[in-house]
Design a protein around this motif. Structure first.
Motif, short mmCIF file in Angstrom:
data_model
loop_
_atom_site.label_atom_id
_atom_site.label_comp_id
_atom_site.label_asym_id
_atom_site.label_seq_id
_atom_site.Cartn_x
_atom_site.Cartn_y
_atom_site.Cartn_z
N LYS A 13 0.28 7.01 -8.58
CA LYS A 13 0.49 5.84 -7.74
C LYS A 13 -0.66 5.70 -6.75
O LYS A 13 -1.24 6.70 -6.34
CB LYS A 13 1.84 5.92 -7.02
N ALA A 14 -0.97 4.46 -6.38
CA ALA A 14 -2.12 4.19 -5.52
C ALA A 14 -1.65 3.78 -4.13
O ALA A 14 -0.70 2.99 -3.98
CB ALA A 14 -2.99 3.09 -6.13
N TYR A 15 -2.36 4.27 -3.11
CA TYR A 15 -1.99 4.01 -1.72
C TYR A 15 -3.21 3.53 -0.95
O TYR A 15 -4.35 3.89 -1.25
CB TYR A 15 -1.45 5.28 -1.06
N ILE A 16 -2.93 2.72 0.08
CA ILE A 16 -3.97 2.21 0.94
C ILE A 16 -3.51 2.33 2.40
O ILE A 16 -2.30 2.26 2.68
CB ILE A 16 -4.29 0.73 0.59
N ASN A 17 -4.45 2.53 3.30
CA ASN A 17 -4.10 2.66 4.72
C ASN A 17 -4.23 1.31 5.42
O ASN A 17 -5.08 0.48 5.08
CB ASN A 17 -5.02 3.68 5.40
N GLY A 18 -3.38 1.11 6.40
CA GLY A 18 -3.43 -0.11 7.20
C GLY A 18 -2.83 0.14 8.56
O GLY A 18 -2.50 1.27 8.93
N THR A 19 -2.65 -0.92 9.32
CA THR A 19 -2.04 -0.83 10.65
C THR A 19 -1.05 -1.97 10.82
O THR A 19 -1.37 -3.13 10.53
CB THR A 19 -3.10 -0.91 11.76
N VAL A 20 0.15 -1.64 11.25
CA VAL A 20 1.18 -2.63 11.54
C VAL A 20 1.31 -2.78 13.04
O VAL A 20 1.35 -1.79 13.78
CB VAL A 20 2.54 -2.21 10.93
N GLU B 259 7.52 -4.57 19.84
CA GLU B 259 7.99 -3.66 20.88
C GLU B 259 7.15 -2.40 21.00
O GLU B 259 7.04 -1.82 22.08
CB GLU B 259 9.45 -3.26 20.60
N ARG B 260 6.55 -1.92 19.91
CA ARG B 260 5.97 -0.59 19.91
C ARG B 260 4.47 -0.55 19.71
O ARG B 260 3.90 0.50 19.48
CB ARG B 260 6.65 0.25 18.82
N GLY B 261 3.83 -1.70 19.77
CA GLY B 261 2.39 -1.72 19.60
C GLY B 261 1.97 -1.45 18.17
O GLY B 261 2.70 -1.74 17.23
N GLN B 262 0.79 -0.86 18.00
CA GLN B 262 0.26 -0.67 16.65
C GLN B 262 0.64 0.69 16.10
O GLN B 262 0.69 1.70 16.80
CB GLN B 262 -1.26 -0.82 16.67
N VAL B 263 0.92 0.70 14.77
CA VAL B 263 1.32 1.92 14.08
C VAL B 263 0.51 2.03 12.79
O VAL B 263 0.55 1.13 11.95
CB VAL B 263 2.83 1.89 13.73
N PRO B 264 -0.26 3.12 12.61
CA PRO B 264 -0.96 3.31 11.34
C PRO B 264 0.03 3.58 10.22
O PRO B 264 1.02 4.30 10.42
CB PRO B 264 -1.85 4.53 11.61
N VAL B 265 -0.21 2.99 9.05
CA VAL B 265 0.72 3.13 7.93
C VAL B 265 -0.04 3.43 6.64
O VAL B 265 -1.18 3.00 6.45
CB VAL B 265 1.57 1.85 7.73
#
Length: 442
Positions: free
Chosen positions: A186-193, A197-203
């Motif tokens: 399976k393939a994954y990519i990094n991003g930021t949400v 309420e909680r600011g930015q979260v790396p995902v």
């Protein structure tokens, strides 16, 4: 509204396959193969021949090995070297019975694998054809992606499968090359949400062309569900129905691309009971997001190229009516016409294809029957009195048998504040209901 989402197809196998595929190849010296696809509900549908029988597959980067289902309308599909197994995936149900098969010939034009493993799901309940409006017989993913550089043009609806030995990327405008992690097929990519309420979260997100949704996120101490949300049916997995919270996030950034007011869903934890180890994954990114780019999947070199296309700023589509639809066989209708004689047989694959024309200027046609498959509690359609099982006859005066399933969904979810009139059949009675579309996050 140009697209509407009825089911989110998110299928994950959680058991290893005994043996391995020989691999896909093209004739010696051929640099690439070009394949046209249908884009239905944000899903890529491609024709694949299995042991000589042509079938329709969803191209699903989130699935490890091909899965066949819904083979009842085929006279004969040969499946080789079969054994019985149990498989499991997303959903709140139990593992299901299936067949494991090796040594099958898969052909996609000149792209061929002569020793393809596959699974066959025996449960007839796993059938996406009614909800998509076209025959779907299976899903295929990793085995194609691993052997080629896969260039998907969502605008032209063309996929090019490139031989990695000959491929040379031509850099274009508004594109970016990003790192791709391929782990356990399976393939994954990094991003930021960016949450309100909680600011930015790396995902870390699974790239899932087999999901027609935009983003799925897994709730944890960093990823909290935004206050503005509602309970929703998110789709069907291998192990049953998937429910969760529908919401919206401020932004999703992938590389230098930023998508504002992004549609999102938080599936319930019960839907993942059969998935023992999600690792450091935070969710998935599906077709409603991916279609905003033309994409080059380069598994051999662990990278992905995203090219912004004309869909990039298209508004995200929400179910503002609260109605889910699906095909439910066929029904007869009669219509007055100006002149008619004889019997006409339509060409092409459809759910209903016979018309009988009488000289008294009445035409009796066998047409697809579209029914309400579900109603979201508290939605405009629910409050108006519509119910699951209602047969849709017309929307705002337009007879729906003249339209594709996804076009009817567009009529029912055109824009916030629009008044909708739906005529339905219920227990031999024709009823008319009216309601106003409501965007839940405006």
């Amino acid at each position: 509204m140009k697209n509407f989402l009825t089911y989110y197809l998110f299928l994950v196998l959680c058991i290893p396959f005994v043996g391995s595929a020989q691999g896909y190849s093209m004739p010696m010296g051929q640099r690439y193969e070009k394949v046209r696809f249908q884009l239905v509900n944000n899903l890529i549908i491609i024709p694949v021949s299995v042991n000589g029988t042509e079938l329709s597959f969803i191209l699903d980067s989130g699935v490890s090995s091909p899965i066949l289902f819904n083979l009842s309308d085929q006279d004969s599909v040969q499946i080789n070297n079969v054994s019985e197994i149990r498989i499991k995936g997303l959903g709140q149900g139990e593992p299901i019975d299936a067949l494991s098969s090796n040594g099958n010939v898969f052909e996609l034009k000149s792209v061929v694998n002569r020793s393809q493993p596959l699974y066959v799901v025996m449960d007839r309940g796993l059938n996406f054809s009614p909800s998509l409006g076209i025959p779907i017989h299976g899903i295929i993913g990793y085995d194609l992606f691993k052997d080629f550089i896969v260039d998907i043009n969502y605008v032209k609806k063309i996929i090019k499968f490139h031989d990695p030995r000959f491929y040379r990327h031509r850099k274009g405008r508004q594109e970016e090359s990003l790192a791709l992690t391929v782990f356990k097929k399976k393939a994954y990519i990094n991003g930021t949400v960016y949450l309100n309420e909680r600011g930015q979260v790396p995902v870390k997100l699974l790239l899932d062309t087999g999901s027609s949704d935009a983003i799925w996120l897994f709730e944890d101490e960093d990823l909290g569900i935004p206050d503005k949300n509602y309970d929703d049916f998110l789709g069907i997995g291998l192990s049953g129905q998937v429910f969760g919270k529908r919401t919206m996030v401020n932004r999703l950034s992938i590389g230098g691309f930023i998508l504002k007011d992004a549609k999102a869903a938080f599936p319930s934890k019960e839907s993942f009971n059969n998935i023992k180890n999600l690792g450091d994954r935070n969710g998935s990114i599906g077709g409603e997001m991916l279609k905003r780019f033309n994409i080059v999947f380069d598994y051999p070199n662990n990278k992905i190229v995203l090219r912004k296309n004309k869909n990039f700023n298209t508004p995200f589509q929400y179910n503002m009516s609260g109605i889910d639809l699906q095909h439910n066989g066929v029904r007869y209708i009669s219509e007055s016409i100006a002149d008619s004689r004889g019997v006409v047989q339509k060409e092409g694959k459809s759910f209903g294809d016979v018309q009988i024309l009488f000289e008294n200027r009445t035409r009796i046609s066998l047409v697809p029957e579209i029914i309400v498959s579900g109603i979201r509690a508290g939605s405009p359609a629910d409050e108006a009195g519509l119910k699951a099982g209602d047969i849709i006859l017309s929307v705002n005066g337009k007879s729906i048998h003249r339209y594709k399933l996804q076009e009817v969904m567009q009529m029912l979810n055109e824009k916030d504040g629009k008044k909708i009139k739906v005529r339905i059949a219920r227990r031999q009675n024709n009823l008319l209901f009216s309601f106003v579309l409501k965007h839940m996050f405006k």
